[in-house]
Write a protein that holds these residues in place. Sequence first.
Motif, PDB file in Angstrom:
ATOM      1  N   GLU A  43       0.813  -1.220   0.000  1.00  0.00           N
ATOM      2  CA  GLU A  43       0.000   0.000   0.000  1.00  0.00           C
ATOM      3  C   GLU A  43       0.845   1.268   0.000  1.00  0.00           C
ATOM      4  O   GLU A  43       0.323   2.358  -0.212  1.00  0.00           O
ATOM      5  CB  GLU A  43      -0.950  -0.007   1.202  1.00  0.00           C
ATOM      6  N   ARG A  44       2.146   1.127   0.228  1.00  0.00           N
ATOM      7  CA  ARG A  44       3.057   2.277   0.154  1.00  0.00           C
ATOM      8  C   ARG A  44       3.885   2.256  -1.128  1.00  0.00           C
ATOM      9  O   ARG A  44       4.829   3.044  -1.273  1.00  0.00           O
ATOM     10  CB  ARG A  44       3.983   2.289   1.376  1.00  0.00           C
ATOM     11  N   SER A  45       3.540   1.378  -2.071  1.00  0.00           N
ATOM     12  CA  SER A  45       4.345   1.199  -3.284  1.00  0.00           C
ATOM     13  C   SER A  45       3.894   2.119  -4.420  1.00  0.00           C
ATOM     14  O   SER A  45       2.744   2.587  -4.446  1.00  0.00           O
ATOM     15  CB  SER A  45       4.245  -0.254  -3.757  1.00  0.00           C
ATOM     16  N   PRO A  46       4.785   2.380  -5.399  1.00  0.00           N
ATOM     17  CA  PRO A  46       4.415   3.176  -6.573  1.00  0.00           C
ATOM     18  C   PRO A  46       3.264   2.553  -7.372  1.00  0.00           C
ATOM     19  O   PRO A  46       2.443   3.276  -7.940  1.00  0.00           O
ATOM     20  CB  PRO A  46       5.703   3.207  -7.398  1.00  0.00           C
ATOM     21  N   ALA A  64       0.052   3.496  -5.804  1.00  0.00           N
ATOM     22  CA  ALA A  64      -0.217   4.907  -6.103  1.00  0.00           C
ATOM     23  C   ALA A  64      -0.735   5.062  -7.532  1.00  0.00           C
ATOM     24  O   ALA A  64      -1.645   5.866  -7.796  1.00  0.00           O
ATOM     25  CB  ALA A  64       1.055   5.729  -5.907  1.00  0.00           C
ATOM     26  N   GLU A  65      -0.182   4.277  -8.457  1.00  0.00           N
ATOM     27  CA  GLU A  65      -0.646   4.309  -9.850  1.00  0.00           C
ATOM     28  C   GLU A  65      -2.092   3.842  -9.944  1.00  0.00           C
ATOM     29  O   GLU A  65      -2.901   4.418 -10.684  1.00  0.00           O
ATOM     30  CB  GLU A  65       0.256   3.411 -10.708  1.00  0.00           C
ATOM     31  N   HIS A  67      -9.424   2.077   2.614  1.00  0.00           N
ATOM     32  CA  HIS A  67      -8.374   2.813   1.910  1.00  0.00           C
ATOM     33  C   HIS A  67      -6.993   2.223   2.135  1.00  0.00           C
ATOM     34  O   HIS A  67      -6.233   2.006   1.198  1.00  0.00           O
ATOM     35  CB  HIS A  67      -8.413   4.275   2.360  1.00  0.00           C
ATOM     36  N   ARG A  68      -6.643   1.960   3.379  1.00  0.00           N
ATOM     37  CA  ARG A  68      -5.352   1.347   3.695  1.00  0.00           C
ATOM     38  C   ARG A  68      -5.395   0.845   5.138  1.00  0.00           C
ATOM     39  O   ARG A  68      -6.314   1.141   5.893  1.00  0.00           O
ATOM     40  CB  ARG A  68      -4.203   2.348   3.536  1.00  0.00           C
ATOM     41  N   LEU A  80      -4.382   4.038  -7.564  1.00  0.00           N
ATOM     42  CA  LEU A  80      -5.247   5.091  -7.013  1.00  0.00           C
ATOM     43  C   LEU A  80      -5.459   6.208  -8.030  1.00  0.00           C
ATOM     44  O   LEU A  80      -6.565   6.745  -8.163  1.00  0.00           O
ATOM     45  CB  LEU A  80      -4.621   5.652  -5.733  1.00  0.00           C
ATOM     46  N   ALA A  81      -4.385   6.549  -8.757  1.00  0.00           N
ATOM     47  CA  ALA A  81      -4.500   7.588  -9.781  1.00  0.00           C
ATOM     48  C   ALA A  81      -5.442   7.159 -10.894  1.00  0.00           C
ATOM     49  O   ALA A  81      -6.243   7.963 -11.407  1.00  0.00           O
ATOM     50  CB  ALA A  81      -3.117   7.911 -10.340  1.00  0.00           C
TER      51      ALA A  81
END
Length: 358
Positions: free
Chosen positions: A85-88, A91-92, A107-108, A94-95
């Motif tokens: 959940e802290r990885s790129p 994040a991609e 969410h996390r 979520l975007a």
Amino acid sequence: MSKQRTMAVLTEIHETSEQPSFGSIHHFCEELAAYAKKRDLFFYVSSPTLYLEGVGYQRTESGWVKRGVPSADVVYNRLHSRKFERSPLFAELLAQLAKENGSMFNHRFLHKWEVHCHFERHEYLHPYLPKTALWSGKDALEAFLGAFPSVFLKPIHGSQGRGIFCLERSDGGICLRHSTSASTAVYRSFDALASALQQHIRTPMIIQQGLELRTLDGRPVDFRLLCHRVRHNDWRVTSAVARIAPPGQFVANLARGGELMAVNDVLRKWYTRVDAFQHKQLLKDIALEAASVLALEAEGLYGEFGIDLAIDIHGQPWIIEVNTKPSKQTDAAAPYQTIRPSTKAIIDYSLTLMEEKE
């Protein structure tokens, strides 16, 4: 013609056999798929990588089939890795969801210290919070041991009762027990204890007041209340069970060998029928308040919490822990039920989120 409402479960998928495995939530996903079909909801299970590729597993009469799937209106996050959940890649994802105007709940993971800080902002929860501090060295621990007969050290990112230390003052010194070991070490001085702990602790920890919990046959008992969001910040309890620690252990988690019992059966061993009912209602009220506070304070959207509570020998209830992605093993259905209330609650909340966007 309007697009069919679509929901996805996001989790780790093992694809080594003919049929995929969704690990500990595999049966739960089958329940979700069955109820989603009843609610005319397009449902699939995907991993972060597969989701970004537009691929997921859909339940059919012949089993789970891998195929191209539409973007989801709502994603239910059941990933088990805090690190991921802290990885790129996360994040991609979520975007991508934001670009598609999709929603994700759960969410996390929330760690123990931030949960405590959220609770502390609400004075009416203070009576149910054990005194807690972030581990910052031996001075804080020594102060706790001076104030309480027993103290717990818990990893802030821990789960399933792993990595917990119990420290108890005795005439012979300080007893140290670990949640994954039946042995007890005794240290004659605090400095010797602190030195031993430094060898073991490699992760952020909280220090927490020990509690003298009510027991069954000398085994500590706690209660897992599963809370689900209905709409906005309204919550309901969909499941409640008692968990009894194994003989000689101080944690009641099922992963550590704990035993499940009905809440009413446990409370009736301690109290009259009227008092048992009142204690159960109080546990429910505290769990619902805790869920509401976290949903209000924590960043992101949450649709369920597993709230762990306990009652001490004086009849005082305490909030022990909160699980952001609670186990589905404690949420047993009655023999005649094929779809649990908690399963229906997840689908119903997903549909509510979709309706609010339409």
